[in-house]
Design an enzyme around this catalytic site. Structure first.
Site, PDB file in Angstrom:
ATOM      1  N   LYS A   1       0.846  -1.204   0.000  1.00 26.16           N
ATOM      2  CA  LYS A   1       0.000   0.000   0.000  1.00 26.16           C
ATOM      3  C   LYS A   1       0.881   1.253   0.000  1.00 26.16           C
ATOM      4  O   LYS A   1       0.377   2.374  -0.012  1.00 26.16           O
ATOM      5  CB  LYS A   1      -0.851   0.071   1.278  1.00 26.16           C
TER       6      LYS A   1
ATOM      7  N   LYS B   1       2.586   2.001   2.554  1.00 24.38           N
ATOM      8  CA  LYS B   1       2.377   2.544   3.904  1.00 24.38           C
ATOM      9  C   LYS B   1       3.463   1.980   4.834  1.00 24.38           C
ATOM     10  O   LYS B   1       3.615   0.777   4.961  1.00 24.38           O
ATOM     11  CB  LYS B   1       0.988   2.115   4.393  1.00 24.38           C
TER      12      LYS B   1
HETATM   13  N1  C2G Z   1     -10.261   6.029  10.723  1.00 26.28           N
HETATM   14  C1  C2G Z   1     -11.222   6.885  11.261  1.00 26.28           C
HETATM   15  N2  C2G Z   1     -10.832   8.061  11.801  1.00 26.28           N
HETATM   16  C2  C2G Z   1      -9.516   8.410  11.830  1.00 26.28           C
HETATM   17  C3  C2G Z   1      -8.533   7.538  11.296  1.00 26.28           C
HETATM   18  C4  C2G Z   1      -8.939   6.339  10.739  1.00 26.28           C
HETATM   19  O1  C2G Z   1     -12.436   6.577  11.236  1.00 26.28           O
HETATM   20  N3  C2G Z   1      -9.167   9.621  12.377  1.00 26.28           N
HETATM   21  C5  C2G Z   1     -10.709   4.759  10.147  1.00 26.28           C
HETATM   22  C6  C2G Z   1     -10.387   4.639   8.663  1.00 26.28           C
HETATM   23  O2  C2G Z   1     -11.393   5.257   7.881  1.00 26.28           O
HETATM   24  C7  C2G Z   1     -10.358   3.127   8.472  1.00 26.28           C
HETATM   25  C8  C2G Z   1      -9.891   2.610   9.846  1.00 26.28           C
HETATM   26  O3  C2G Z   1     -10.026   3.692  10.772  1.00 26.28           O
HETATM   27  O4  C2G Z   1     -11.673   2.630   8.207  1.00 26.28           O
HETATM   28  C9  C2G Z   1      -8.443   2.157   9.829  1.00 26.28           C
HETATM   29  O5  C2G Z   1      -7.667   3.236   9.320  1.00 26.28           O
HETATM   30  P1  C2G Z   1      -6.183   2.881   8.811  1.00 26.28           P
HETATM   31  O6  C2G Z   1      -5.492   2.119   9.875  1.00 26.28           O
HETATM   32  O7  C2G Z   1      -5.582   4.116   8.251  1.00 26.28           O
HETATM   33  O8  C2G Z   1      -6.522   1.833   7.659  1.00 26.28           O
HETATM   34  P2  C2G Z   1      -6.069   1.937   6.118  1.00 26.28           P
HETATM   35  O9  C2G Z   1      -4.606   2.052   6.032  1.00 26.28           O
HETATM   36  O10 C2G Z   1      -6.935   2.949   5.507  1.00 26.28           O
HETATM   37  O11 C2G Z   1      -6.377   0.463   5.581  1.00 26.28           O
HETATM   38  O12 C2G Z   1      -8.432  -2.817   2.865  1.00 26.28           O
HETATM   39  C10 C2G Z   1      -8.631  -1.597   3.566  1.00 26.28           C
HETATM   40  C11 C2G Z   1      -7.342  -1.088   4.124  1.00 26.28           C
HETATM   41  O13 C2G Z   1      -6.673  -2.086   4.861  1.00 26.28           O
HETATM   42  C12 C2G Z   1      -7.610   0.131   5.004  1.00 26.28           C
END
Ligand code: C2G
Length: 152
Positions: free
Chosen positions: A44, A46
């Site tokens: 990703k 990341k």
């Molecule tokens: N999230 C949130 N509020 C934030 C930060 C994150 O609601 N301030 C939510 C994101 O929208 C997501 C979840 O928390 O639904 C996890 O966020 P991340 O760890 O950043 O996940 P991500 O890297 O977006 O991976 O297949 C989908 C991916 O694995 C998502």
């Protein structure tokens, strides 16, 4: 039993993650969280601070989480939804629309993202003073020392 699933990295676990998981759990009776592996995150683009084995340990100990699985590819979601008899797939709103195709298998919801907090922001705030700041500090020190010299 109404089962919910969500996917994420959950690096530097914070209240934005927690609020999402709590709201998702309130939609049903059982919440499964798929935590992205380090290898999948690399794909990703990341980079995480906390390694997978610790991130999945933290998430599995969150009160509203009933099960955790590894997320190691974008296309495992359909199989996970079918094999876990999932009723609702949910994500934060930054993913709005991205997984609508899953509505062939279950309800798809996007919940408002919690503003003002993110793993990226936390990392930035922990960032050590970088070179530019050090040079600015040095310049300020030079000015201060020339003022002090003039006072002598
Ligand atoms: N999230 C949130 N509020 C934030 C930060 C994150 O609601 N301030 C939510 C994101 O929208 C997501 C979840 O928390 O639904 C996890 O966020 P991340 O760890 O950043 O996940 P991500 O890297 O977006 O991976 O297949 C989908 C991916 O694995 C998502």
């Amino acid at each position: 039993m109404k089962k919910i699933i969500t996917y994420g990295t959950f690096d530097l676990f914070h209240t934005g993650h927690l609020k999402l998981l709590q709201r998702l759990k309130n939609l049903g009776d059982h919440l499964t969280v798929a935590v992205s592996t380090d290898e999948f995150n690399a794909s990703k683009g990341k980079k995480t601070i906390i390694k997978f084995e610790d991130r999945i340990k933290i998430v599995s100990n969150i009160k509203c989480v009933d099960a955790v699985i590894a997320e190691d590819s974008w296309d495992q979601k359909e199989a996970d939804i079918i094999s876990n008899n999932i009723s609702v797939f949910g994500m934060g709103s930054d993913w709005e629309g991205k997984f609508d195709d899953l509505n062939k298998y279950c309800k798809v919801v996007y919940l408002p993202r919690t503003e003002g907090i993110s793993s990226t922001e936390i990392k930035k705030s922990l960032h050590p003073i970088d070179k530019v700041n050090i040079n600015e500090l040095k310049r300020a020190l030079d000015i201060m020392s020339s003022i002090v010299e003039q006072l002598d």
